[in-house]
Design a protein around this motif. Structure first.
Motif, PDB file in Angstrom:
ATOM      1  N   GLU A  84       4.754 -16.504 -16.617  1.00  0.00           N
ATOM      2  CA  GLU A  84       4.378 -15.592 -17.695  1.00  0.00           C
ATOM      3  C   GLU A  84       2.941 -15.086 -17.522  1.00  0.00           C
ATOM      4  OE1 GLU A  84       5.264 -18.716 -18.035  1.00  0.00           O
ATOM      5  OE2 GLU A  84       3.507 -19.791 -18.827  1.00  0.00           O
ATOM      6  N   SER A  85       2.155 -15.763 -16.704  1.00  0.00           N
ATOM      7  CA  SER A  85       0.755 -15.344 -16.564  1.00  0.00           C
ATOM      8  C   SER A  85       0.348 -15.126 -15.106  1.00  0.00           C
ATOM      9  CB  SER A  85      -0.170 -16.400 -17.192  1.00  0.00           C
ATOM     10  OG  SER A  85       0.038 -17.651 -16.572  1.00  0.00           O
ATOM     11  N   ARG A  86       1.332 -14.962 -14.228  1.00  0.00           N
ATOM     12  CA  ARG A  86       0.987 -14.772 -12.814  1.00  0.00           C
ATOM     13  C   ARG A  86       2.023 -13.860 -12.172  1.00  0.00           C
ATOM     14  NH1 ARG A  86      -2.599 -18.344 -11.340  1.00  0.00           N
ATOM     15  NH2 ARG A  86      -3.753 -17.254  -9.738  1.00  0.00           N
ATOM     16  N   THR A  87       1.526 -12.906 -11.365  1.00  0.00           N
ATOM     17  CA  THR A  87       2.406 -11.934 -10.722  1.00  0.00           C
ATOM     18  C   THR A  87       1.895 -11.680  -9.308  1.00  0.00           C
ATOM     19  OG1 THR A  87       2.713 -10.873 -12.883  1.00  0.00           O
ATOM     20  CG2 THR A  87       3.422  -9.625 -10.937  1.00  0.00           C
ATOM     21  N   THR A  88       2.782 -11.719  -8.349  1.00  0.00           N
ATOM     22  CA  THR A  88       2.413 -11.316  -6.997  1.00  0.00           C
ATOM     23  C   THR A  88       2.720  -9.833  -6.847  1.00  0.00           C
ATOM     24  OG1 THR A  88       2.967 -13.504  -6.142  1.00  0.00           O
ATOM     25  CG2 THR A  88       2.835 -11.725  -4.530  1.00  0.00           C
ATOM     26  N   VAL A  89       1.733  -9.086  -6.377  1.00  0.00           N
ATOM     27  CA  VAL A  89       1.945  -7.654  -6.129  1.00  0.00           C
ATOM     28  C   VAL A  89       1.727  -7.404  -4.641  1.00  0.00           C
ATOM     29  CG1 VAL A  89       1.305  -5.297  -6.727  1.00  0.00           C
ATOM     30  CG2 VAL A  89       1.070  -7.117  -8.435  1.00  0.00           C
ATOM     31  N   VAL A  90       2.721  -6.810  -3.996  1.00  0.00           N
ATOM     32  CA  VAL A  90       2.610  -6.463  -2.576  1.00  0.00           C
ATOM     33  C   VAL A  90       2.505  -4.943  -2.494  1.00  0.00           C
ATOM     34  CG1 VAL A  90       3.650  -6.658  -0.287  1.00  0.00           C
ATOM     35  CG2 VAL A  90       4.085  -8.438  -2.010  1.00  0.00           C
ATOM     36  N   CYS A  91       1.458  -4.466  -1.830  1.00  0.00           N
ATOM     37  CA  CYS A  91       1.218  -3.026  -1.750  1.00  0.00           C
ATOM     38  C   CYS A  91       1.277  -2.584  -0.288  1.00  0.00           C
ATOM     39  CB  CYS A  91      -0.149  -2.701  -2.358  1.00  0.00           C
ATOM     40  SG  CYS A  91      -0.508  -0.932  -2.424  1.00  0.00           S
ATOM     41  N   ASP A  92       2.099  -1.592  -0.004  1.00  0.00           N
ATOM     42  CA  ASP A  92       2.228  -1.035   1.348  1.00  0.00           C
ATOM     43  C   ASP A  92       1.601   0.358   1.391  1.00  0.00           C
ATOM     44  OD1 ASP A  92       3.801  -3.178   2.262  1.00  0.00           O
ATOM     45  OD2 ASP A  92       5.664  -2.195   1.624  1.00  0.00           O
ATOM     46  N   TRP A  93       0.882   0.628   2.452  1.00  0.00           N
ATOM     47  CA  TRP A  93       0.392   1.980   2.735  1.00  0.00           C
ATOM     48  C   TRP A  93       1.233   2.507   3.892  1.00  0.00           C
ATOM     49  CZ3 TRP A  93      -2.581  -1.729   0.589  1.00  0.00           C
ATOM     50  CH2 TRP A  93      -3.502  -1.365  -0.398  1.00  0.00           C
ATOM     51  N   LEU A  94       1.999   3.573   3.650  1.00  0.00           N
ATOM     52  CA  LEU A  94       2.962   4.085   4.637  1.00  0.00           C
ATOM     53  C   LEU A  94       2.480   5.418   5.192  1.00  0.00           C
ATOM     54  CD1 LEU A  94       6.082   3.418   2.392  1.00  0.00           C
ATOM     55  CD2 LEU A  94       5.341   1.985   4.288  1.00  0.00           C
ATOM     56  N   PHE A  95       2.501   5.518   6.516  1.00  0.00           N
ATOM     57  CA  PHE A  95       2.042   6.731   7.204  1.00  0.00           C
ATOM     58  C   PHE A  95       3.111   7.160   8.201  1.00  0.00           C
ATOM     59  CE2 PHE A  95      -1.642   4.225   6.006  1.00  0.00           C
ATOM     60  CZ  PHE A  95      -2.559   5.156   5.538  1.00  0.00           C
ATOM     61  N   LEU A  96       2.914   8.338   8.785  1.00  0.00           N
ATOM     62  CA  LEU A  96       3.799   8.758   9.868  1.00  0.00           C
ATOM     63  C   LEU A  96       3.729   7.738  10.998  1.00  0.00           C
ATOM     64  CD1 LEU A  96       2.994  12.583  10.013  1.00  0.00           C
ATOM     65  CD2 LEU A  96       5.190  11.540   9.377  1.00  0.00           C
ATOM     66  N   PRO A  97       4.846   7.491  11.690  1.00  0.00           N
ATOM     67  CA  PRO A  97       4.847   6.485  12.768  1.00  0.00           C
ATOM     68  C   PRO A  97       3.775   6.750  13.827  1.00  0.00           C
ATOM     69  CG  PRO A  97       7.082   7.173  12.271  1.00  0.00           C
ATOM     70  CD  PRO A  97       6.178   8.058  11.466  1.00  0.00           C
ATOM     71  N   GLU A  98       3.546   8.031  14.134  1.00  0.00           N
ATOM     72  CA  GLU A  98       2.547   8.312  15.183  1.00  0.00           C
ATOM     73  C   GLU A  98       1.134   7.982  14.705  1.00  0.00           C
ATOM     74  OE1 GLU A  98       4.848  10.382  13.997  1.00  0.00           O
ATOM     75  OE2 GLU A  98       4.111  12.452  13.740  1.00  0.00           O
ATOM     76  N   VAL A  99       0.903   8.117  13.399  1.00  0.00           N
ATOM     77  CA  VAL A  99      -0.411   7.757  12.856  1.00  0.00           C
ATOM     78  C   VAL A  99      -0.616   6.244  12.966  1.00  0.00           C
ATOM     79  CG1 VAL A  99      -1.769   7.645  10.716  1.00  0.00           C
ATOM     80  CG2 VAL A  99      -0.554   9.762  11.330  1.00  0.00           C
ATOM     81  N   VAL A 100       0.410   5.486  12.615  1.00  0.00           N
ATOM     82  CA  VAL A 100       0.299   4.023  12.700  1.00  0.00           C
ATOM     83  C   VAL A 100       0.144   3.592  14.164  1.00  0.00           C
ATOM     84  CG1 VAL A 100       1.448   1.827  12.192  1.00  0.00           C
ATOM     85  CG2 VAL A 100       1.598   3.716  10.567  1.00  0.00           C
ATOM     86  N   ALA A 101       0.872   4.253  15.053  1.00  0.00           N
ATOM     87  CA  ALA A 101       0.754   3.906  16.480  1.00  0.00           C
ATOM     88  C   ALA A 101      -0.669   4.140  16.975  1.00  0.00           C
ATOM     89  CB  ALA A 101       1.759   4.728  17.294  1.00  0.00           C
ATOM     90  N   LYS A 102      -1.261   5.238  16.558  1.00  0.00           N
ATOM     91  CA  LYS A 102      -2.651   5.508  16.981  1.00  0.00           C
ATOM     92  C   LYS A 102      -3.607   4.494  16.368  1.00  0.00           C
ATOM     93  CE  LYS A 102      -2.406  10.449  18.037  1.00  0.00           C
ATOM     94  NZ  LYS A 102      -2.748  11.815  17.618  1.00  0.00           N
TER      95      LYS A 102
END
Ligand SMILES: [Fe+2]
Length: 404
Positions: A302-320
């Protein structure tokens, strides 16, 4: 942060009531939320490419259950309760792994990735054992936006209606979120936040921008209209984007960097705008022209929450970025700061939920009135009623009570 507000001013009082403090602290209410909300609705649990090949699995908590999500040989991604059909031990005892089968470490009951019981000591001498019946208990799975969504309910709500419908209502035409091609983006960064606050405080915070001018200096620098407390306006039932400031080059920490070009199929009207929506009960989707930020919440107590946040980019941007040819930091840092500012506010609110001073709840200003829709949904889903709705206590503060 963010989200839509009603276009029309509401009649009557400027202030509307919130649920009482104990809605955010009572373990029995939290147990009801786990049973009636998180164990019955679709939950977005992980990025599908986090299970890159056959045999990769991860365990996730949904409500009060633990679930194995695995990429199978024959049936794509499947999910099972992490409970051995023999004597109930956890089958997978780590957060992730890769294996040819799923084997319980207690009596070596062994399951195919597709869930059937395939081996166990002396199993051949027990030919009457139905290997499907004593397989792992299956959980419903869908993939959407490149994420695995699971539902623990035996009869899940229709995914198109419950999830896509929510996005349609909030975002506008389904095509407008499709423009971002989220399913084919890659995760450039993931951050996990352990937030000492009730999950509803996090949703309520995300749904309003009344706090933006106070706690989000970097965000309001990039999107000046957030400083007015009114954001992502909703017109004709759709959320319209919030405009970048005139001198802003991109959704980056000080607006001076331009980001990484536009996602190829966004519409002209989306090229300098931020959109945000809540997909109940545990997903926030934020889109900007060159990337998408998605939050998944996993209530722990009731007083604790896990938050997972993803930053998503084009595959070529992540590859670079992986090749050190470009740096994602300025893009990631902006919403990371927003997250930390929001979660700190929620953490400083949570202790007051058990204060006598907040026993009757607090107030929503007009730019927060739409949060009442979330509260109404919450009361209804849990089968609770507001005292304010009861004929004999119209003036009383709202308090959850079992429906008559
Ligand atoms: Fe915020």
């Amino acid at each position: 942060m963010i989200i839509d507000h009603l276009d029309e001013p509401l009649p009557g009082s400027s202030l509307r009531p919130t649920p009482p403090g104990h809605a955010y602290t009572d373990p029995s209410i939290f147990a009801s939320e786990q049973a009636e909300i998180f164990e019955k609705m679709w939950n977005c649990v992980l990025r599908a490419d986090a299970l890159p090949s056959v045999g990769h699995w991860k365990t996730v908590r949904i409500g009060r259950e633990e679930v194995i999500v695995v990429r199978t040989r024959k049936a794509g991604v499947q999910a099972y309760f992490n409970v051995c059909a023999h004597r109930g031990m956890r089958v997978c005892t780590a957060a992730k792994g890769r294996s040819r089968t799923l084997q319980c470490g207690y009596h070596a009951w062994t399951y195919a990735l597709e869930g059937d019981l395939v081996a166990a000591p002396n199993l051949t001498s027990m030919p009457d054992v139905d290997r499907q019946q004593y397989g792992l208990r299956r959980v419903q799975v869908r993939e959407w936006l490149g994420y695995v969504w699971v539902c623990l309910a035996e009869e899940p709500p229709d995914f198109d209606e419950a999830v896509l419908g929510e996005v349609r209502t909030r975002f506008g035409e389904i095509e407008s979120i499709d423009n971002y091609g989220i399913e084919s983006l890659r995760c450039g960064k993931t951050k996990t936040y352990d937030v000492a606050a009730n999950w509803k405080l996090i949703i309520e915070n995300f749904m309003e921008c009344y706090h933006c001018a106070t706690i989000h200096p970097e965000l309001t620098e990039v999107i000046p209209e957030f400083a007015d407390g009114l954001a992502s306006q909703r017109k004709n039932g759709e959320v319209h984007g919030s405009n970048f400031g005139q001198d802003v080059h991109g959704f980056t920490v000080d607006g001076s960097a331009s980001g990484f070009g536009e996602l190829p199929s966004i519409a002209p009207g989306q090229d300098r705008r931020y959109y945000a929506i809540t997909v109940k009960p545990q997903v926030f989707i934020n889109t900007v022209p060159d990337h998408v930020i998605i939050h998944r919440m996993f209530p722990v107590s009731e007083s604790r929450t896990t938050v997972v946040c993803d930053w998503l980019f084009l595959p070529e941007v992540v590859a670079k970025a992986e090749a050190d040819e470009l740096d994602l930091t300025k893009s990631v840092e902006l919403f990371h700061r927003v997250n930390r500012q929001d979660f700190e506010a929620c953490e400083l609110t949570q202790p007051s939920m058990s204060s006598k001073a907040y026993a009757g709840g607090g107030a929503l200003v007009p730019s927060e009135h739409h949060i009442e829709e979330f509260h109404a949904w919450w009361y209804q889903t849990l089968g609770l009623r507001r005292d304010a709705d009861a004929e004999d206590s119209a003036a009383a503060p709202p308090a959850p009570a079992p429906a008559a």
